[in-house]
Design a protein around this motif. Structure first.
Motif, PDB file in Angstrom:
ATOM      1  N   GLU A   5      93.868  33.761  21.717  1.00 10.01           N
ATOM      2  CA  GLU A   5      93.840  34.695  22.828  1.00 10.01           C
ATOM      3  C   GLU A   5      93.645  36.114  22.339  1.00 10.01           C
ATOM      4  O   GLU A   5      94.179  36.491  21.304  1.00 10.01           O
ATOM      5  N   LEU A   6      92.879  36.830  23.114  1.00  7.63           N
ATOM      6  CA  LEU A   6      92.625  38.229  22.809  1.00  7.63           C
ATOM      7  C   LEU A   6      93.796  39.053  23.327  1.00  7.63           C
ATOM      8  O   LEU A   6      94.219  38.925  24.466  1.00  7.63           O
ATOM      9  N   ALA A   7      94.323  39.934  22.516  1.00  9.09           N
ATOM     10  CA  ALA A   7      95.457  40.771  22.932  1.00  9.09           C
ATOM     11  C   ALA A   7      94.923  42.026  23.619  1.00  9.09           C
ATOM     12  O   ALA A   7      94.131  42.757  23.046  1.00  9.09           O
ATOM     13  N   VAL A   8      95.318  42.226  24.871  1.00  6.88           N
ATOM     14  CA  VAL A   8      94.889  43.389  25.638  1.00  6.88           C
ATOM     15  C   VAL A   8      96.084  44.315  25.820  1.00  6.88           C
ATOM     16  O   VAL A   8      97.166  43.869  26.193  1.00  6.88           O
ATOM     17  N   ALA A   9      95.858  45.611  25.529  1.00  4.35           N
ATOM     18  CA  ALA A   9      96.951  46.572  25.683  1.00  4.35           C
ATOM     19  C   ALA A   9      97.258  46.750  27.161  1.00  4.35           C
ATOM     20  O   ALA A   9      96.361  46.833  27.984  1.00  4.35           O
ATOM     21  N   GLU A  10      98.523  46.778  27.471  1.00  6.82           N
ATOM     22  CA  GLU A  10      98.912  46.950  28.863  1.00  6.82           C
ATOM     23  C   GLU A  10      98.677  48.391  29.288  1.00  6.82           C
ATOM     24  O   GLU A  10      98.947  49.311  28.539  1.00  6.82           O
ATOM     25  N   PRO A  11      98.160  48.570  30.546  1.00  6.75           N
ATOM     26  CA  PRO A  11      97.971  49.933  31.011  1.00  6.75           C
ATOM     27  C   PRO A  11      99.324  50.608  31.202  1.00  6.75           C
ATOM     28  O   PRO A  11     100.278  49.993  31.610  1.00  6.75           O
ATOM     29  N   GLY A  12      99.358  51.850  30.920  1.00  6.78           N
ATOM     30  CA  GLY A  12     100.598  52.607  31.071  1.00  6.78           C
ATOM     31  C   GLY A  12     100.396  54.009  30.531  1.00  6.78           C
ATOM     32  O   GLY A  12      99.314  54.387  30.079  1.00  6.78           O
ATOM     33  N   LEU A  13     101.438  54.775  30.568  1.00  6.71           N
ATOM     34  CA  LEU A  13     101.356  56.150  30.094  1.00  6.71           C
ATOM     35  C   LEU A  13     101.733  56.198  28.626  1.00  6.71           C
ATOM     36  O   LEU A  13     102.904  56.129  28.272  1.00  6.71           O
ATOM     37  N   THR A  14     100.715  56.340  27.846  1.00  7.53           N
ATOM     38  CA  THR A  14     100.936  56.507  26.417  1.00  7.53           C
ATOM     39  C   THR A  14     100.921  57.997  26.121  1.00  7.53           C
ATOM     40  O   THR A  14     100.452  58.801  26.942  1.00  7.53           O
ATOM     41  N   PRO A  15     101.410  58.420  24.993  1.00  9.08           N
ATOM     42  CA  PRO A  15     101.366  59.845  24.658  1.00  9.08           C
ATOM     43  C   PRO A  15      99.957  60.427  24.705  1.00  9.08           C
ATOM     44  O   PRO A  15      99.759  61.564  25.128  1.00  9.08           O
ATOM     45  N   ARG A  16      98.968  59.646  24.320  1.00  5.21           N
ATOM     46  CA  ARG A  16      97.596  60.129  24.350  1.00  5.21           C
ATOM     47  C   ARG A  16      97.136  60.365  25.791  1.00  5.21           C
ATOM     48  O   ARG A  16      96.513  61.371  26.108  1.00  5.21           O
ATOM     49  N   ARG A  17      97.453  59.425  26.671  1.00  3.52           N
ATOM     50  CA  ARG A  17      97.059  59.568  28.075  1.00  3.52           C
ATOM     51  C   ARG A  17      97.803  60.733  28.745  1.00  3.52           C
ATOM     52  O   ARG A  17      97.228  61.444  29.562  1.00  3.52           O
ATOM     53  N   ILE A  18      99.050  60.900  28.413  1.00  4.31           N
ATOM     54  CA  ILE A  18      99.813  62.034  28.975  1.00  4.31           C
ATOM     55  C   ILE A  18      99.187  63.354  28.536  1.00  4.31           C
ATOM     56  O   ILE A  18      99.032  64.287  29.324  1.00  4.31           O
ATOM     57  N   GLY A  19      98.778  63.454  27.289  1.00  2.00           N
ATOM     58  CA  GLY A  19      98.123  64.663  26.784  1.00  2.00           C
ATOM     59  C   GLY A  19      96.810  64.932  27.495  1.00  2.00           C
ATOM     60  O   GLY A  19      96.503  66.078  27.864  1.00  2.00           O
ATOM     61  N   LEU A  21      95.904  63.838  30.549  1.00  2.00           N
ATOM     62  CA  LEU A  21      96.181  64.221  31.939  1.00  2.00           C
ATOM     63  C   LEU A  21      96.659  65.671  32.019  1.00  2.00           C
ATOM     64  O   LEU A  21      96.266  66.425  32.916  1.00  2.00           O
ATOM     65  N   SER A  22      97.493  66.096  31.088  1.00  2.00           N
ATOM     66  CA  SER A  22      97.973  67.478  31.071  1.00  2.00           C
ATOM     67  C   SER A  22      96.823  68.450  30.844  1.00  2.00           C
ATOM     68  O   SER A  22      96.746  69.508  31.484  1.00  2.00           O
ATOM     69  N   ALA A  23      95.908  68.115  29.954  1.00  2.00           N
ATOM     70  CA  ALA A  23      94.766  68.978  29.666  1.00  2.00           C
ATOM     71  C   ALA A  23      93.864  69.101  30.899  1.00  2.00           C
ATOM     72  O   ALA A  23      93.405  70.195  31.244  1.00  2.00           O
ATOM     73  N   TRP A  24      93.596  67.966  31.574  1.00  2.00           N
ATOM     74  CA  TRP A  24      92.774  68.012  32.779  1.00  2.00           C
ATOM     75  C   TRP A  24      93.451  68.818  33.896  1.00  2.00           C
ATOM     76  O   TRP A  24      92.799  69.576  34.617  1.00  2.00           O
ATOM     77  N   ALA A  25      94.748  68.637  34.053  1.00  2.00           N
ATOM     78  CA  ALA A  25      95.479  69.396  35.075  1.00  2.00           C
ATOM     79  C   ALA A  25      95.429  70.897  34.771  1.00  2.00           C
ATOM     80  O   ALA A  25      95.205  71.720  35.667  1.00  2.00           O
ATOM     81  N   ALA A  26      95.613  71.270  33.500  1.00  2.00           N
ATOM     82  CA  ALA A  26      95.551  72.684  33.119  1.00  2.00           C
ATOM     83  C   ALA A  26      94.147  73.246  33.364  1.00  2.00           C
ATOM     84  O   ALA A  26      93.992  74.378  33.830  1.00  2.00           O
ATOM     85  N   ALA A  27      93.113  72.463  33.070  1.00  2.00           N
ATOM     86  CA  ALA A  27      91.736  72.915  33.287  1.00  2.00           C
ATOM     87  C   ALA A  27      91.470  73.113  34.783  1.00  2.00           C
ATOM     88  O   ALA A  27      90.837  74.099  35.183  1.00  2.00           O
ATOM     89  N   LEU A  28      91.961  72.206  35.621  1.00  2.00           N
ATOM     90  CA  LEU A  28      91.770  72.349  37.070  1.00  2.00           C
ATOM     91  C   LEU A  28      92.514  73.572  37.609  1.00  2.00           C
ATOM     92  O   LEU A  28      91.978  74.312  38.449  1.00  2.00           O
ATOM     93  N   VAL A  29      93.734  73.813  37.135  1.00  2.00           N
ATOM     94  CA  VAL A  29      94.494  74.985  37.561  1.00  2.00           C
ATOM     95  C   VAL A  29      93.774  76.264  37.135  1.00  2.00           C
ATOM     96  O   VAL A  29      93.675  77.226  37.896  1.00  2.00           O
ATOM     97  N   ALA A  30      93.245  76.272  35.901  1.00  2.00           N
ATOM     98  CA  ALA A  30      92.514  77.447  35.416  1.00  2.00           C
ATOM     99  C   ALA A  30      91.258  77.695  36.254  1.00  2.00           C
ATOM    100  O   ALA A  30      90.955  78.836  36.616  1.00  2.00           O
ATOM    101  N   LEU A  31      90.511  76.642  36.584  1.00  2.00           N
ATOM    102  CA  LEU A  31      89.322  76.792  37.425  1.00  2.00           C
ATOM    103  C   LEU A  31      89.690  77.309  38.814  1.00  2.00           C
ATOM    104  O   LEU A  31      88.995  78.161  39.372  1.00  2.00           O
ATOM    105  N   LEU A  32      90.780  76.814  39.374  1.00  2.00           N
ATOM    106  CA  LEU A  32      91.229  77.270  40.683  1.00  2.00           C
ATOM    107  C   LEU A  32      91.623  78.753  40.623  1.00  2.00           C
ATOM    108  O   LEU A  32      91.261  79.529  41.513  1.00  2.00           O
TER     109      LEU A  32
END
Length: 193
Positions: A5-19, A21-32
């Motif tokens: 069986e192929l091991a698939v990583a479970e979706p969730g909030l990893t430190p990389r994904r949190i980083g 999302l934070s970068a995208w949120a900061a970019a959107l706030v800056a554009l606004l």
């Protein structure tokens, strides 16, 4: 290698994904923020252009009257002494009006630079209203209006304020009443205290 069986990583909030999302949120706030800042600058620029246009128009009227009457007096076209006196009074009134307009522009400039220079002191209310009446009575008559000033307050009643600014405010109100009620049935402008 091999079958399994192929091991698939479970979706969730990893430190990389949190980083991310934070970068995208900061970019959107800056554009606004940049968009709102640009919009407010455009609005301010548009208001300044309207202000300059209005001031130019307001300054042109007394200047035109001054030039016309001065030309007529200087060329000797007016020989009747009563007419000459009337024209000189009109010239005086227009010069005072021009002086008030320039003072308003300078006051606006000081307010824009956030340097209001108030000169507070004790001002007698009846005297203040009398000065407003004498300064604006001729302007009211020119536009077909009658300025009525009523003050039932005691003679010695004073205010602690900048009298020049209060005179300017009341003068602006009287001037607006003259301008914007030309077609009114009642020609009276009331100033009551």
């Amino acid at each position: 290698p091999g079958i399994g069986e192929l091991a698939v990583a479970e979706p969730g909030l990893t430190p990389r994904r949190i980083g991310l999302l934070s970068a995208w949120a900061a970019a959107l706030v800056a554009l606004l923020a940049v968009g709102l800042g640009g919009w407010s600058l455009l609005d301010l620029s548009e208001r300044r252009i309207r202000f300059v246009s209005a001031v130019t128009h307001e300054l042109r009227t007394p200047l035109t009257t001054l030039r016309l009457y001065l030309d007529m007096l200087a060329s000797g076209m007016i020989t009747d002494e009563n007419k000459r006196t009337q024209y000189l009074q009109t010239l005086d009134a227009e010069a005072n009006r021009l002086n008030r307009l320039i003072a308003n522009v300078l006051d606006f400039s000081r307010l824009e630079n956030q340097r209001p220079q108030l000169q507070r002191g004790e001002v007698a209310i009846k005297q203040l209203l009398g000065e407003v009446e004498s300064a604006w009575n001729a302007r009211c008559h020119e536009t077909g209006k009658e300025l009525h000033v009523e003050c039932d307050l005691p003679e010695d009643l004073t205010l602690h304020t900048d009298g020049r600014m209060v005179e300017q405010i009341l003068g602006n109100l009287v001037d607006n009443a003259c301008k914007y009620t030309r077609d009114a049935d009642d020609p009276a402008i009331w100033l009551r205290a």
